[in-house]
Design an enzyme around this catalytic site. Structure first.
Site, PDB file in Angstrom:
ATOM      1  N   LYS A   1       0.837  -1.205   0.000  1.00  0.00           N
ATOM      2  CA  LYS A   1       0.000   0.000   0.000  1.00  0.00           C
ATOM      3  C   LYS A   1       0.869   1.251   0.000  1.00  0.00           C
ATOM      4  CE  LYS A   1      -4.627  -0.789   1.657  1.00  0.00           C
ATOM      5  NZ  LYS A   1      -4.713  -2.020   2.453  1.00  0.00           N
ATOM      6  N   ARG A   2       1.901   1.197   0.821  1.00  0.00           N
ATOM      7  CA  ARG A   2       2.768   2.358   0.936  1.00  0.00           C
ATOM      8  C   ARG A   2       3.425   2.663  -0.408  1.00  0.00           C
ATOM      9  NH1 ARG A   2       7.500   1.041   2.909  1.00  0.00           N
ATOM     10  NH2 ARG A   2       8.787   2.464   1.712  1.00  0.00           N
TER      11      ARG A   2
END
Length: 502
Positions: free
Chosen positions: A258-259
């Site tokens: 996600k990051r």
RNA sequence: GCCCCCAUCGUCUAGGGGACUAGGACGUAGCCCUUUCAAGGCUAAGACGGGAGUUCGAAUCUCCCUGGGGGCACCA
């Protein structure tokens, strides 16, 4: 091609986030196998986790798959012989199968509180031992357990994993995998709210729905033996299990997270189908790109349409090693497929992108512009950038760009002025009628053709880089061309004498 | 910490004992074409992670190491 038995496959995402490249590729492989075997491609929503459920993501999922052209034969929206296709609507089915497992001695109710479980885990982590349920409730006499359940005592249902021995499971890409049963936990299969977990729900559904091949991510490999235990407890025939490799960051280090996805977006790339679509990529390009991440046909062929893939896909050529995402390659494939589009199809797809960029489109002009830009496009988004001037009322060249290469402002003004005179005398305005006179003018002025063309290019298109100049002039028309040159001359005069000239 | 998976150019990959001086593609560099930019064409640099085996012969089979990845939830 050898005749294969019709495959029944399913894409079973959980609606918790936006559809990304990984799920798109899994869906694609499912679709391809179903279509080439004349089988069925099923969409099943795995929404057994109410807490993480996100209604938007289901909408996103449907539109993403449809945009990619991966249509399904059975699913929550269209129904089918095995409906419902949403796990939250199949609660009772799972419960009856969980009960069967209990009756057969393969599962048991567990009354441990979440608190106790958390403490247990914490303590185990402190001792650096494998965090696992201590099986406290495993040996509660079935009658007593049933009584407590009947009394409404809160409980989950756990699978009674064998304490000894080992299990061998078979992954199509990796072969046999053997694991000691003592490594396995007594997994929860039904939560205290009565809803089944993936471990049970997916197995029951896959069996009931007659699924023949299961494509899923590599992250399921570690729970794979556990799932096989469930299948075998019921005595069901197992599907062909195919665990697909994960996608890595473009750096090749680490899984797409996600990051990292956020970082990508900042850099103008995205792993989300929705974004990719918005950026002007076409589904043909995206499909061709992702299918090759983990699959290949041979040592040469790389251009595939969805239809080509249906004919040529084979699970035997799937590659189990992880693949790093390469967005440059997406540009390449997208360009390839844009060039493969018919002119009219490209025009149709381009229109919304011009509109979004604020241009109003004259279809007859667009038809003439297409041949000039098709070969220059990697995404549809690039079209307004490189060819918006065809549809704009005015262009706004940077005055400094109007100065010809290695020329002074004065020389540039003269060149523009002479061009104006020349062009205004012409009655025909086509590349063939324009080319010779302009080249002769350049020669007369002692300029290279490129110097003169450069000045005119910026004057007429407002850009230093543009589609071919003469063809562009024809489309724009004599009147507008002359106007823009006039404006350019004024602009040049306005910066005359200023210090900043190059 | 424990378990599992993976391992060829920077990246995606072909390769499944001799056809490998390891093929293709993206990217990179150069040249050609050319009014710019593309597209196209040609060329170049660029890889079998390491070590033991098996074999007449290993990128290909086995083992170990290393590296990378995944998992260890009342998530999927």
């Amino acid at each position: 091609m050898t005749k294969q038995k019709p495959a029944r496959v399913r894409f079973a995402p959980s609606p918790t986030g936006m559809t990304h490249l990984g799920s798109a590729r899994t869906a694609l492989y499912n679709y391809l196998l179903a279509h080439q075997t004349n089988g069925q491609f099923i969409l099943r929503i795995e929404d057994t986790d109410r807490k993480r459920y996100n209604p938007e993501s289901e909408i996103d999922l449907i539109s993403s798959l449809k945009w990619l052209g991966l249509n399904w034969d059975e699913g929550p929206d269209i129904g089918g012989p095995y409906a419902p296709y949403r796990q939250s609507e199949r609660k009772d089915i799972y419960q009856s199968y969980a009960q069967k497992l209990i009756d057969m001695g393969y599962a048991y109710p567990c009354f441990c509180t979440q608190n106790r479980l958390n403490e247990l885990r914490k303590e185990q982590q402190k001792r650096k031992v494998n965090p696992k349920y201590d099986r406290k409730c495993r040996d509660i006499p079935p009658l007593e357990a049933a009584k407590r359940v009947a009394n409404g005592e809160s409980h989950v249902i756990r699978f009674k994993t064998p304490l000894t021995g080992s299990i061998t499971v078979h992954d199509y890409l990796r072969g046999d995998i053997t694991v000691n049963n003592k490594q396995l936990d007594d997994f929860i299969i039904v939560k205290s709210d009565g809803l089944a977990l993936y471990h049970l729900a997916a197995m029951v559904d896959d069996h009931l729905m007659g699924i023949t091949h299961v494509f899923r991510g590599e992250e399921w490999l570690s729970t794979f033996p556990f799932h096989a235990h469930i299948y075998r407890a019921f005595g069901w025939e197992e599907p062909v299990w195919i665990h697909l490799s994960v996608f890595l960051n473009p750096t090749g280090k680490g899984k797409m997270s996600k990051r990292f996805a956020q970082q990508m977006r900042l850099k103008g790339n995205s792993i989300f189908i929705k974004d990719i679509r918005k950026m002007g990529y076409i589904p043909e390009g995206v499909i061709n790109w992702i299918v090759l991440m983990g699959w290949s046909f041979d040592d040469k062929t790389e251009f595939f349409t969805l239809n080509d893939l249906v004919n040529n896909f084979s699970i035997d050529k799937l590659n189990p090693s992880p693949a790093a995402i390469d967005f440059k390659k997406l540009d390449y494939f997208d360009g390839l497929h844009i060039r493969a589009l018919s002119k009219s199809e490209l025009a149709k797809r381009l229109k919304p992108f011009y509109l979004k960029a604020g241009y109003s489109i004259d279809d007859s002009v667009l038809d003439k512009v297409i041949p000039l830009i098709q070969v220059r496009l990697h995404t549809l988004n690039e079209a307004p950038e490189i060819s918006g001037f065809f549809f704009a009322d005015h262009v706004n060249p940077n005055p400094n760009d109007l100065i010809g290469k290695h020329l002074t402002i004065d020389e540039s003004i003269i060149a523009a002025h002479e061009s104006y005179k020349l062009l205004s005398d012409l009655t025909e305005f086509s590349p063939s009628s324009l080319e010779q006179p302009l080249r002769q003018l350049a020669e007369k002025l002692g300029l290279k053709a490129g110097q003169l063309f450069g000045i005119l290019r910026v004057a007429i298109t407002g850009q230093k880089v543009s589609p071919p100049l003469l063809e562009s002039m024809e489309i724009i028309g004599k009147e507008t061309v002359l106007n823009r040159i006039t404006i350019a001359i004024d602009l040049l005069k306005s910066i005359e004498g200023q210090p900043n000239q190059s």
